[in-house]
Design a protein around this motif. Structure first.
Motif, PDB file in Angstrom:
ATOM      1  N   LEU A  57     -35.294  12.575 -39.314  1.00 35.20           N
ATOM      2  CA  LEU A  57     -36.381  12.629 -40.288  1.00 35.20           C
ATOM      3  C   LEU A  57     -37.728  12.794 -39.589  1.00 35.20           C
ATOM      4  N   LEU A  58     -37.923  12.087 -38.483  1.00 31.36           N
ATOM      5  CA  LEU A  58     -39.170  12.256 -37.721  1.00 31.36           C
ATOM      6  C   LEU A  58     -39.299  13.680 -37.194  1.00 31.36           C
ATOM      7  N   ASN A  59     -38.188  14.230 -36.687  1.00 31.26           N
ATOM      8  CA  ASN A  59     -38.214  15.599 -36.168  1.00 31.26           C
ATOM      9  C   ASN A  59     -38.579  16.601 -37.258  1.00 31.26           C
ATOM     10  N   ILE A  60     -38.032  16.395 -38.445  1.00 38.99           N
ATOM     11  CA  ILE A  60     -38.309  17.291 -39.576  1.00 38.99           C
ATOM     12  C   ILE A  60     -39.781  17.225 -39.968  1.00 38.99           C
ATOM     13  N   ILE A  61     -40.298  16.007 -40.082  1.00 37.81           N
ATOM     14  CA  ILE A  61     -41.705  15.835 -40.475  1.00 37.81           C
ATOM     15  C   ILE A  61     -42.637  16.443 -39.425  1.00 37.81           C
ATOM     16  N   ALA A  62     -42.349  16.162 -38.152  1.00 37.22           N
ATOM     17  CA  ALA A  62     -43.194  16.691 -37.074  1.00 37.22           C
ATOM     18  C   ALA A  62     -43.198  18.212 -37.071  1.00 37.22           C
ATOM     19  N   ALA A  63     -42.019  18.813 -37.268  1.00 33.80           N
ATOM     20  CA  ALA A  63     -41.925  20.278 -37.266  1.00 33.80           C
ATOM     21  C   ALA A  63     -42.693  20.874 -38.450  1.00 33.80           C
ATOM     22  N   LYS A  64     -42.571  20.252 -39.615  1.00 37.55           N
ATOM     23  CA  LYS A  64     -43.276  20.757 -40.798  1.00 37.55           C
ATOM     24  C   LYS A  64     -44.790  20.659 -40.626  1.00 37.55           C
ATOM     25  N   ASN A 190     -56.291  10.340 -35.496  1.00 37.51           N
ATOM     26  CA  ASN A 190     -55.115  11.182 -35.297  1.00 37.51           C
ATOM     27  C   ASN A 190     -53.903  10.595 -36.010  1.00 37.51           C
ATOM     28  N   LEU A 191     -52.885  11.444 -36.167  1.00 37.37           N
ATOM     29  CA  LEU A 191     -51.604  11.018 -36.720  1.00 37.37           C
ATOM     30  C   LEU A 191     -50.605  10.954 -35.574  1.00 37.37           C
ATOM     31  N   TYR A 192     -49.853   9.862 -35.502  1.00 41.02           N
ATOM     32  CA  TYR A 192     -48.875   9.688 -34.433  1.00 41.02           C
ATOM     33  C   TYR A 192     -47.499   9.407 -35.023  1.00 41.02           C
ATOM     34  N   ILE A 193     -46.513  10.133 -34.516  1.00 38.15           N
ATOM     35  CA  ILE A 193     -45.122   9.906 -34.879  1.00 38.15           C
ATOM     36  C   ILE A 193     -44.439   9.259 -33.682  1.00 38.15           C
ATOM     37  N   LEU A 194     -43.873   8.083 -33.895  1.00 41.67           N
ATOM     38  CA  LEU A 194     -43.302   7.294 -32.802  1.00 41.67           C
ATOM     39  C   LEU A 194     -41.825   7.033 -33.065  1.00 41.67           C
ATOM     40  N   ASP A 195     -40.989   7.466 -32.133  1.00 39.96           N
ATOM     41  CA  ASP A 195     -39.542   7.283 -32.278  1.00 39.96           C
ATOM     42  C   ASP A 195     -39.094   6.107 -31.420  1.00 39.96           C
ATOM     43  N   GLU A 196     -38.808   4.993 -32.067  1.00 37.47           N
ATOM     44  CA  GLU A 196     -38.350   3.755 -31.429  1.00 37.47           C
ATOM     45  C   GLU A 196     -39.213   3.387 -30.217  1.00 37.47           C
ATOM     46  N   CYS A 220     -59.517   2.694 -36.533  1.00 37.53           N
ATOM     47  CA  CYS A 220     -59.682   3.945 -35.788  1.00 37.53           C
ATOM     48  C   CYS A 220     -59.193   5.165 -36.558  1.00 37.53           C
ATOM     49  N   ASP A 221     -58.975   5.028 -37.868  1.00 38.89           N
ATOM     50  CA  ASP A 221     -58.551   6.149 -38.709  1.00 38.89           C
ATOM     51  C   ASP A 221     -57.279   6.823 -38.193  1.00 38.89           C
ATOM     52  N   CYS A 222     -56.344   6.034 -37.691  1.00 36.06           N
ATOM     53  CA  CYS A 222     -55.062   6.573 -37.235  1.00 36.06           C
ATOM     54  C   CYS A 222     -53.993   6.344 -38.308  1.00 36.06           C
ATOM     55  N   GLN A 223     -53.049   7.273 -38.352  1.00 33.93           N
ATOM     56  CA  GLN A 223     -51.864   7.101 -39.196  1.00 33.93           C
ATOM     57  C   GLN A 223     -50.643   7.102 -38.299  1.00 33.93           C
ATOM     58  N   PHE A 224     -49.696   6.214 -38.598  1.00 33.58           N
ATOM     59  CA  PHE A 224     -48.486   6.119 -37.794  1.00 33.58           C
ATOM     60  C   PHE A 224     -47.260   6.273 -38.679  1.00 33.58           C
ATOM     61  N   ILE A 225     -46.337   7.119 -38.223  1.00 33.20           N
ATOM     62  CA  ILE A 225     -45.029   7.270 -38.860  1.00 33.20           C
ATOM     63  C   ILE A 225     -44.015   6.906 -37.778  1.00 33.20           C
TER      64      ILE A 225
END
Length: 276
Positions: A57-64, A190-196, A220-225
């Motif tokens: 799911l993280l890979n899909i979101i990051a690619a999109k 920034n937006l950060y996607i973190l896998d485990e 700091c106006d960051c979003q984390f998934i």
């Protein structure tokens, strides 16, 4: 700040219209979890057992979203076709947003070790050179060597070596190095996607990371998934948690998750030992 607000995975009907092989990765995963619309908060966490689809799911979101990444991931020739039928609702995604995996953290830890090892080897070579040139008769026929010999006679060994060598990166434990890596990676807005992200961290460092994530989201106006099993990360205040082990997939409080109940039962069982 919420840059990505909503994400829509394709229905099984949409998947079947897109490919003749509906069970080929990444098709055939999420319709059976009955998850289509995903809403986001500044901190959104996907929880689930191994193989539940968190990383996919993280890979899909990051690619999109077109978010940069360094670590490779498993894919197939159908991956792009799947991404094309996903939909998103978002503000402009900051260009410096990143996908950070546990492999990125381990690579950083190894790079620090290697760099320090190279510096230590160079230091030994310079120490040998210092004593060799300091006590060798002056060679007036070689200007480069003459310069070095003059320098060894006017400087201490430490001064000579220090002038020719960059300082070691301060080497901490793996957990401390990983925390420093995360702290240096997160930039304002920034937006950060973190896998485990907890994979290289002991519990006390997981608690530190959870604090950093919360502060970056709030101030700091960051979003984390995030995909995570960590109770310390899952219990971050106001985090939105999706339980991918549940069918249909739905949001839960962290203390309602199966693994958290297992931890709770374990510590209850041995409560006497802790009280003693």
């Amino acid at each position: 700040m919420t840059y990505l607000q909503e994400f829509y995975l394709p229905t099984i009907q949409k998947e079947e219209l897109t490919t003749n092989t509906p069970s080929s990765y990444p098709f055939g995963i999420f319709p059976y979890k009955e998850i289509e619309q995903i809403n986001f908060k500044p901190i959104t966490i996907f929880y689930g057992s191994n193989g539940s689809g968190k990383s996919t799911l993280l890979n899909i979101i990051a690619a999109k979203l077109g978010i940069a990444r360094t670590a490779n991931f498993n894919t197939t020739y159908l991956f792009d076709a799947y991404i094309n039928i996903c939909k998103k609702v978002s503000n402009a995604i900051p260009i410096n947003s990143k996908f950070i995996t546990s492999e990125d953290v381990f690579s950083h830890i190894l790079e620090v070790r290697l760099k320090n090892s190279e510096i230590d080897s160079k230091r030994e070579e310079l120490e040998k050179l210092y004593y060799k040139e300091k006590y060798t008769p002056i060679n007036y026929d070689n200007m480069e060597e003459l310069k070095i010999q003059n320098e060894t006679r006017s400087k201490s060994q430490n001064q000579f070596v220090k002038s020719r060598l960059e300082e070691n990166i301060k080497e901490f434990s793996n957990g401390e190095t990983a925390i420093q890596f995360f702290d240096n990676s997160f930039k304002i807005g920034n937006l950060y996607i973190l896998d485990e992200p907890e994979n290289s961290l002991a519990p006390k460092f997981q608690m530190q990371l959870a604090k950093i994530l919360l502060e970056c989201a709030r101030y700091c106006d960051c979003q984390f998934i995030i995909a995570s099993h960590s109770p310390f990360i899952l219990s971050i205040e106001d985090a939105l948690i999706y339980d991918l082990d549940d069918k249909p997939t739905k949001t839960k409080n962290w203390y309602e998750l199966e693994n958290m109940k297992i931890y709770n039962d374990f510590f209850k069982k041995f409560s006497k030992e802790f009280n003693n």
